[in-house]
Design an enzyme around this catalytic site. Structure first.
Site, PDB file in Angstrom:
ATOM      1  N   ASP A   1     -18.758 -29.472  12.809  1.00  0.00           N
ATOM      2  CA  ASP A   1     -19.692 -28.826  11.890  1.00  0.00           C
ATOM      3  C   ASP A   1     -19.492 -29.234  10.437  1.00  0.00           C
ATOM      4  OD1 ASP A   1     -20.696 -27.482  14.082  1.00  0.00           O
ATOM      5  OD2 ASP A   1     -19.354 -25.775  13.806  1.00  0.00           O
TER       6      ASP A   1
ATOM      7  N   SER B   1     -18.741 -23.361  21.886  1.00  0.00           N
ATOM      8  CA  SER B   1     -18.877 -24.201  20.701  1.00  0.00           C
ATOM      9  C   SER B   1     -17.933 -23.712  19.598  1.00  0.00           C
ATOM     10  CB  SER B   1     -20.338 -24.232  20.251  1.00  0.00           C
ATOM     11  OG  SER B   1     -20.563 -25.229  19.284  1.00  0.00           O
TER      12      SER B   1
ATOM     13  N   HIS C   1     -18.954 -30.249  22.451  1.00  0.00           N
ATOM     14  CA  HIS C   1     -20.111 -31.166  22.411  1.00  0.00           C
ATOM     15  C   HIS C   1     -19.641 -32.624  22.401  1.00  0.00           C
ATOM     16  CE1 HIS C   1     -22.769 -27.770  21.260  1.00  0.00           C
ATOM     17  NE2 HIS C   1     -21.779 -27.418  20.446  1.00  0.00           N
TER      18      HIS C   1
END
Length: 242
Positions: free
Chosen positions: A138, A123, A160
């Site tokens: 994010d 990630s 993701h």
């Protein structure tokens, strides 16, 4: 000296234990010769570094490795210098890159990995391996000195990644956000890396691991879908990569 990286989209799949899907690949990647692992928990925000590090430590102990968390040692620079592998956990990418700039560890890690030390990230840890963190999902909860990443690979990753469209939701899709990035950064590829997949990079070879396809985005081109058996080595074609 060639680089070795294992870049994961995510840590955990639904219904599985933490890092379960990646454990065997991590073990295969590190092999039996690696003993000293440096772990960087700076992406943690709602969890303490200590709690996060212990969670990751348990996984690595289960597959036969020990590591030192960077926030616990007297000299973080010495830890990176002596590490036989560098592991960067996920969380908030902006907090992670802020801390890496603040501690002046970016050059240390970049030089270490560029000289052959294995790098594992998931990630946010995969985001910072890229030239910049501009394709992170994010929220920018903190303002880093720079968006510049470790520049260990010559392309961007969107971890993701999903092309799902939420019913009755009028916000941008992931693809639309990546298109915005490409308008201002037309010369770079972006890899949409779905959960449960990872990229394994060794020498001039890159391989997709997982049971899903990835999507490749480039300005002015249709998005392309790639399968685990497809050749992706062209993504590494940059004179300064090695």
């Amino acid at each position: 000296m060639s680089k070795r990286l294992l870049l994961l989209s995510n840590s955990t799949n639904i219904g599985e234990e933490y890092l379960f899907y990646a454990r065997q690949e991590i073990k295969n990647f590190l092999g039996s010769s690696v003993k000293k692992i440096a772990f960087i928990p700076f992406a943690a925000v709602t969890s303490t570094y200590q709690h996060y590090s212990e969670k990751v430590r348990k996984v690595f102990q289960d597959i036969g490795y020990e590591f030192d968390a960077i926030h616990l040692v007297e000299s973080s620079h010495e830890l990176i210098k002596n590490a036989e592998a560098v592991v960067v956990g996920g969380g908030n990418t902006f907090h992670l890159i802020h801390c890496l700039h603040e501690t002046k560890l970016l050059d240390d890690i970049r030089n270490k990995v560029s000289n052959g030390t294995p790098y594992i990230g998931w990630s946010a840890g995969s985001n910072v391996a890229c030239p910049t963190i501009k394709t992170s999902n994010d929220m920018p909860i903190i303002e880093p000195i720079s968006f510049q990443g470790l520049n260990l690979v010559p392309f961007q990753i969107n971890p993701h990644y999903t092309n799902a469209v939420i019913p009755n939701h009028n916000g941008e899709t992931r693809e639309q956000r990546l298109e915005d990035f490409l308008v201002l950064n037309p010369d770079i590829y972006v890899v949409g890396l779905p959960e449960g997949t990872m990229l394994k990079i060794e020498d001039s070879s890159i391989r997709l691991i997982g049971n899903k396809t990835i999507y490749l985005f480039k300005f002015g081109e249709e998005k392309q879908e790639y399968y685990p058996h497809d050749n992706l080595d062209f993504l590494l074609e940059r004179a300064s990569f090695t």
